[in-house]
Design an enzyme around this catalytic site. Structure first.
Site, PDB file in Angstrom:
ATOM      1  CG  ASP A  49      -2.114   0.883   0.914  1.00 14.11           C
ATOM      2  OD1 ASP A  49      -2.456   1.378  -0.227  1.00 14.11           O
ATOM      3  OD2 ASP A  49      -2.893   1.339   1.813  1.00 14.11           O
TER       4      ASP A  49
ATOM      5  CE  LYS B 111      -3.261   4.926   0.686  1.00 13.91           C
ATOM      6  NZ  LYS B 111      -4.518   4.650   0.397  1.00 13.91           N
TER       7      LYS B 111
ATOM      8  CG  ASN C  87      -0.608   4.404   3.596  1.00  9.60           C
ATOM      9  OD1 ASN C  87      -1.241   5.160   4.362  1.00  9.60           O
ATOM     10  ND2 ASN C  87      -0.873   3.405   2.822  1.00  9.60           N
TER      11      ASN C  87
ATOM     12  CG  ASP D  16      -1.945   2.182   6.872  1.00 12.29           C
ATOM     13  OD1 ASP D  16      -2.093   1.138   7.343  1.00 12.29           O
ATOM     14  OD2 ASP D  16      -3.009   2.899   6.515  1.00 12.29           O
TER      15      ASP D  16
ATOM     16  CB  THR E  90      -4.632   2.443  -2.908  1.00 13.19           C
ATOM     17  OG1 THR E  90      -4.638   2.603  -1.485  1.00 13.19           O
ATOM     18  CG2 THR E  90      -5.375   3.956  -3.534  1.00 13.19           C
TER      19      THR E  90
END
Length: 349
Positions: free
Chosen positions: A165, A167, A170, A183, A200
Site C-alpha cells: 500500500d 502511496k 502512507n 500504515d 489502493t
C-alpha cells in the site's frame, strides 16, 4: 549533490548491513512483551487521521510530556471483519521494524473496547498534502523522496515483508525533511507468493488485479506510480469507474507530462512494466538496477541513508505538537465499556 557511482561493492556492503538489521527484526518480531501502559497515561490532543478500523490521535504522555501518534482500533470491527490475525501481524511487524525511513511501534496495549498502537508523531504530515498543495514536486525533491522509499522497500523486502500500500497518503514527512513509510495494515511476510487482492486502486499492480500469485514486485510497481504522481501531480492511471481504471492498468498505457526529465520518464517506464518478470527491481540484480539507474546518478545512497544530505524541503512545524500539516477532521469520542469485549481473541495482544 555530487555525482556518485553506485557500485557492486557499495551494494554488497549495504546488503551486509541489511543482514544485521534483518537479524534484529526477527528478534524483535518474536518478542512477546506485555505493556503496562493504559489510555489514561496519555492526554488526547486531537484526531489527526482515520482509517478502516479506527482513528489516529495526537496524544501527549502525561509523565514525559512527549508527543505521539496513537492509532485506536475497535476490537468489535476487527472481529466482525475477521481480521484478528492480520491486526496481530501488523503489530508484530511494527514492533520488529527499525529503519530510518520506516515508522516503528513505540508501545501497544488494550482496554475493554479498543486496541492502541503508540507510534512516533511525525509533525510534517502526509506527502499527499504537499502534492495537493503544490500540484507537483520538483525533480530534485521527487528524486530525494524516491531514494528514501527505495531504501525503505529494500529493507522491508530483505526482512521478507511486502508493503502492498505504497502511496502518498502512507508516507509522512518528518520535521527534518526526511520520510517515514507508515500504515502497515496491508503488510505481509511472504517467502514466495501471495494472492490477496488488497491495496489502493490507482496503485495496484496488474498481477494483483489479475488475481495471480504475486511477490515483492508489486511494491516496485507502486514506486513507479509514486514517482509519476510526485512529478505530475496525478497518478498515471485514473478513471472514476474502477473497471475502466483496471483496464488502463492492465494495458499499461499512460502519458508522461513533458515537464518530467527524460531519465525520470525512463525509470517510470521500467518500473511500470505490466509483466512483473520484466519490471525493474524484480530482475536478477534486484534493487541494484533501480539504485544505479541514471535518474539516481547524483544520489549518494549512503549519505541519504545516514541523513547527511540537506533536505530540499523542510515542513513548517513551529512546535513538537503542531498539527497544522494535518487536515481538519471530525473529532471522534471514544466509547467506554465496563465489560471486556473479545478477551479471548486478543489475549496475546
Amino acid at each position: 549533490m555530487a555525482k556518485q557511482n553506485y557500485t557492486q561493492q557499495n551494494h554488497r556492503d549495504h546488503r551486509r548491513y541489511l543482514d544485521m538489521l534483518k537479524a534484529d527484526f526477527i528478534r524483535r518480531y518474536d518478542e512477546n512483551t506485555k505493556s503496562n501502559s493504559t489510555p489514561s497515561d496519555f492526554d488526547s490532543i486531537k484526531a489527526i487521521g482515520n482509517g478502516a478500523y479506527g482513528e489516529v490521535f495526537l496524544v501527549r504522555n502525561k509523565t514525559s510530556f512527549t508527543y505521539h501518534a496513537m492509532k485506536v482500533v475497535e476490537k468489535e470491527i476487527v472481529v466482525e471483519r475477521k481480521h484478528v490475525k492480520h491486526l496481530k501481524l501488523e503489530k508484530r511487524i511494527l514492533q520488529g521494524v527499525q529503519f530510518p525511513f520506516v515508522i516503528s511501534l513505540e508501545d501497544a496495549f488494550k482496554d475493554n473496547v479498543y486496541l492502541y498502537f503508540v507510534l512516533p508523531y511525525v509533525a510534517g504530515g502526509e506527502l499527499f498534502t504537499y502534492i495537493q498543495k503544490y500540484g507537483s514536486l520538483s525533480d530534485n525533491l521527487s528524486k530525494f523522496y524516491a531514494a528514501q522509499v527505495t531504501l525503505g522497500l529494500e529493507y522491508l523486502h530483505h526482512c521478507g515483508i511486502v508493503h502492498r500500500d505504497i502511496k502518498p497518503e502512507n508516507i509522512l514527512v518528518d520535521t527534518n525533511g526526511y520520510l517515514k513509510l507508515c500504515d502497515f495494515g496491508f503488510c505481509k511476510i511472504i517467502k514466495k507468493k501471495t494472492w490477496t487482492l488488497c491495496g489502493t486502486p490507482e496503485y495496484l499492480a496488474p498481477e494483483v488485479i489479475m488475481s495471480r500469485g504475486y511477490s515483492f514486485s508489486v511494491d516496485w510497481w507502486a514506486l513507479g506510480v509514486l514517482i509519476f504522481e510526485m512529478g505530475a501531480g496525478y497518478p498515471p492511471f485514473y478513471a472514476s469507474d474502477p473497471s475502466k481504471l483496471y483496464e488502463k492498468i492492465l494495458d499499461g498505457v499512460y502519458k508522461c507530462p513533458d515537464t518530467l526529465y527524460p531519465d525520470c520518464k525512463n525509470l517510470i517506464k521500467l518500473l511500470l512494466q505490466v509483466d512483473p518478470t520484466k519490471r525493474l527491481g524484480s530482475l536478477i540484480s534486484g534493487v541494484y538496477d533501480i539504485k544505479r539507474h541514471p535518474w539516481f546518478n547524483d544520489i549518494s545512497w549512503l549519505s541519504i541513508l545516514h541523513q547527511r544530505v540537506q533536505a530540499p524541503f523542510i515542513p513548517i512545524a513551529p512546535s513538537p505538537g503542531d498539527t497544522s500539516n494535518f487536515p481538519e477532521i471530525e473529532q471522534m469520542k471514544l466509547k467506554k465499556g465496563s465489560k471486556c469485549y473479545y478477551e479471548q481473541e486478543f489475549q496475546d495482544f
